[in-house]
Design an enzyme around this catalytic site. Sequence first.
Site, mmCIF file in Angstrom:
data_model
loop_
_atom_site.group_PDB
_atom_site.id
_atom_site.type_symbol
_atom_site.label_atom_id
_atom_site.label_comp_id
_atom_site.label_asym_id
_atom_site.label_seq_id
_atom_site.Cartn_x
_atom_site.Cartn_y
_atom_site.Cartn_z
ATOM 1 C CD GLU C 255 -2.976 -1.047 2.233
ATOM 2 O OE1 GLU C 255 -3.809 -0.176 1.977
ATOM 3 O OE2 GLU C 255 -3.043 -1.790 3.232
ATOM 4 N N GLY C 272 -0.031 1.650 4.201
ATOM 5 C CA GLY C 272 -0.583 2.723 3.381
ATOM 6 C C GLY C 272 0.284 3.966 3.407
ATOM 7 C CB ALA C 298 -0.217 3.900 7.865
ATOM 8 C CG ASP C 313 5.658 1.912 15.977
ATOM 9 O OD1 ASP C 313 5.524 0.705 15.702
ATOM 10 O OD2 ASP C 313 5.616 2.346 17.148
ATOM 11 C CB ALA C 314 1.745 4.258 11.822
ATOM 12 N N GLY C 321 20.758 8.690 8.619
ATOM 13 C CA GLY C 321 21.350 9.531 9.648
ATOM 14 C C GLY C 321 20.515 9.669 10.909
ATOM 15 N NE ARG C 363 5.989 1.837 19.784
ATOM 16 C CZ ARG C 363 5.246 0.872 20.364
ATOM 17 N NH1 ARG C 363 5.356 0.623 21.662
ATOM 18 N NH2 ARG C 363 4.419 0.162 19.627
ATOM 19 C CG ASP C 365 9.297 7.345 24.572
ATOM 20 O OD1 ASP C 365 8.356 8.093 24.874
ATOM 21 O OD2 ASP C 365 9.875 6.627 25.396
#
Lengths: 387, 387, 387
Positions: C255, C272, C298, C313-314, C321, C363, C365
Amino acid sequence: MFEKLVENIKDYRKPLAFGIARVDLGQLNHDKVLQATYPVINWNENFGSAAVFIRSLIECGVDVNFNDSEFVAPINKSFVDRALEFFGEDLIAEAVGDKHKNIQVLKVLKDIFEEELYDNYRICFLFEDAAPKSVESVYLKLYALSTRKVPLRSINLNGAFGVLHNVAWVGNVPIELEYLKAHEIEMKLRDSFPEIEYVDKFPRYLSHIIPEENIRILDTSKVRFGAQIAPGTTVMPGASYINFNAGTEGPVMVEGRISSSAVVKEGADVGGGASILGVLSGTNGNPITIGRNTLLGANSVTGIPLGDGCIVDAGIAVLEGTKIWISEDEFNKIKEVNPSWNAEYKEYFKGLELAGLNGIHYRFDTTKGKMVAFRSRREVKLNEELH
Amino acid sequence: MFEKLVENIKDYRKPLAFGIARVDLGQLNHDKVLQATYPVINWNENFGSAAVFIRSLIECGVDVNFNDSEFVAPINKSFVDRALEFFGEDLIAEAVGDKHKNIQVLKVLKDIFEEELYDNYRICFLFEDAAPKSVESVYLKLYALSTRKVPLRSINLNGAFGVLHNVAWVGNVPIELEYLKAHEIEMKLRDSFPEIEYVDKFPRYLSHIIPEENIRILDTSKVRFGAQIAPGTTVMPGASYINFNAGTEGPVMVEGRISSSAVVKEGADVGGGASILGVLSGTNGNPITIGRNTLLGANSVTGIPLGDGCIVDAGIAVLEGTKIWISEDEFNKIKEVNPSWNAEYKEYFKGLELAGLNGIHYRFDTTKGKMVAFRSRREVKLNEELH
Amino acid sequence: MFEKLVENIKDYRKPLAFGIARVDLGQLNHDKVLQATYPVINWNENFGSAAVFIRSLIECGVDVNFNDSEFVAPINKSFVDRALEFFGEDLIAEAVGDKHKNIQVLKVLKDIFEEELYDNYRICFLFEDAAPKSVESVYLKLYALSTRKVPLRSINLNGAFGVLHNVAWVGNVPIELEYLKAHEIEMKLRDSFPEIEYVDKFPRYLSHIIPEENIRILDTSKVRFGAQIAPGTTVMPGASYINFNAGTEGPVMVEGRISSSAVVKEGADVGGGASILGVLSGTNGNPITIGRNTLLGANSVTGIPLGDGCIVDAGIAVLEGTKIWISEDEFNKIKEVNPSWNAEYKEYFKGLELAGLNGIHYRFDTTKGKMVAFRSRREVKLNEELH
């Protein structure tokens, strides 16, 4: 009178839905139904016409099975003649414009069958909302969604993917991939290889639905059949997409993705590249609703349901697990517009804990490096004139 | 000689623009103009041809109104014959290739009207740049933008949406939605339901414009008519989109959204999914220009104008209200390349305060959680050969 | 027997690849090849057929040059007759379905040349994998990629852009832009202006390739010819795009964007609007591979290669870098699943230092404002039934 037609039919059941379709059959495997096109569908309505159709089928020798969730049968000239006879000349004469559309279907079929005896017309009845078992019943349900006869997420489409065939689409015509393979050499050398526009199990919305006057869909590939588009909605051609069983319930500007099962309410704005996660990806199966006048900023990602008047800033992701800081003051303001929300104050909330709340502005604080939420200070309204 | 043609015409006014168009009329409502296709348009030029056309109209009995901002009239065989007579045989003989294109139009029309007397050819004059009042004048203005005869954002398109009709497009042909509804049952049962590619008030750029040799547009749905595409521009098919009255002024790689009124200068790169906000969403009505050799990273969002040689890192959003940290050292370096910027140093600037500055690199510092800006260390250049 | 055919051919060289194509020629410049359509291609295989073809060419008086990297020649009726004679009646009779496809090509050509003597059929040989010099050889290589006869990134396409012509595509037919310009006035006034779908040097994947049964491509504009799509892959129509020499090696949900030279392995999910940077933008020329079962959320952006079982993560961007914080504990867990990774612990790693590692969850934070990485706790699997 219509009741009389069915009184001696054993096990007669009023159908939940029915319609007459023209089907596209496989080019190699003529028993395979590739697509069903319904000029008119009936959903929980027109039981008299259903009675006429069933009676006519039975008199044509068809063994109608009322015990299954659905019933599909081919129809022919004698079915059409018989059904028209039941309706009678007065109704037939009246059946023009918006009146008696099922009879209009029969009138056109009568002409068609006079030219030739085609084998690709079917009648389909649904007796209950069970998982569909035929291509004809999947299409009848997709029609019910896209013509807005049933609400989004309200009907059973389990297993629809298994029922439909994956085919190449040339305009509105589905073509078996095996057929293309069998004729590839000939077609390529003779310059008759077709222009394949997509390969999918589902057709597109605009292949079956004539939208309302004030709907705009700037690229047919952006809306799958089975999506629901409310009047006043505009679907732009950038990064947008509306999957089946998803869509809008009022005027909405759509420049992002409305994934399967997501519903967007009137006045909302799905910004360019914004992503509303679907039940198939990222929401643990919780379908997402976006409330009235809510704005999803460009390239934002929303993984929780949002209430009315919310703002998700451009470029941020509000997911079920996202930790979001709220000041005590703003927490109280948010409670005011969400009286039934009985949370205790704490500094950080997870996205899922804020699901469905109204009037929240989600922002990433670029000085503190925190995702924050506060009471939205403006109502989001769509620009009436433009786009 | 051309001056003599008009000297006794009362109130004669040189038109700002004019052209002859073939129009598509409504299938149900034949008085409705759905689209105007101009083979040639004139913008502030060819006043002699305008004089011939106006004189010919008047001699054909047309009451030309010079007091309104625009004038549209149907044309017929006798108009064409008369106008060709004014031009004379020498000019007619010369009118091939790039010479005397208005006369070439007449020559083709002469042949067409010999076959049949069509009612769908029109001449349109604009006497001033007022809000357009007819479909023909909206199209003339969209042509002026897309053929690059006028700069982006320089002409009056107020109310254009209200003038145009929302229609279904089948190839280059607009079809009334009411017409489709009136024939839905017949067309679906007879397998003649058309392949609708989009539903919109505007056509697509490639339906009216033949691009320069070194322009690439990988999907026609991505560029609306009225957009301006400079030579050397490539528009990729991912998440890109260029709206009307928006576009590029030089070679640009476009993989993102150029919203209405946004202008991108030569050498810039609009990365995959990057969003340049438009006047209709998120910029408080301030149109955005992106400077030379500026790079918008993938999935970035830009809500302020940017100068030359800027970089917006992938995935970040630089909006009017975004708070951006700048060190004193980098502040001074930025001032150096923006001598007319007379700001005082402070730690945090809002996006809007940096609008239009050159040579800034916008980055999100993933160790401190701050949006930062500093003097861009590299010039951004497009890859010449590829894409 | 085939060896005998070539034993007295001077400098005979087994070709690396060969095939017979129908070519589209320029409408104005008939010497310009705009496109080559191969019904069958041979890559490091069927050397007997190659010998027959070369022998037949020579006997038809063609001077085959074995010293260049490629050789292209027009073919005619006498070539076809001669080649069929070499193959003999038994093989000709057997050549149906999946057997002897090169002979099937000749059989169709025999019929075609009986109708008329066309000049747009060519045979193309590659003797080595050098930079392509003709449209025919570029297409042969794009076919090799898209039919999965060669791995992605394994063949030489240098200069392909320079060899191909930029043309307007109307269905599968390429049209010179100059031709359109020369006929613009006539075509627009006569309502025969073609429906241009795109303007590009490359055609689309679905114009040349019939996908495997379980591949879905929901919009033909989303996949360029020369892309490779493995069985089980679905390409959605939102913000997705797969460039040439890029694609999937197993079932993948696409997607987002798979830029030129990027490769995605089985079980991965390109969410997506997710962007995988290409060698032409943002990766300093390092091609990116995405490992098995890795999930790109996404609107995420990935600028480094990722191993198996990773999650981005989205909405986040992991670039070469990008500074990424890892706890010592998680660092050790990551080492466990990447035994050959001999890094020393430090708080912050640059994206490039983590290139290709397995089992990392990236992720942002939102409480500390840091990009973090830790050992991914779940395996990513594709939903089998849906989409």
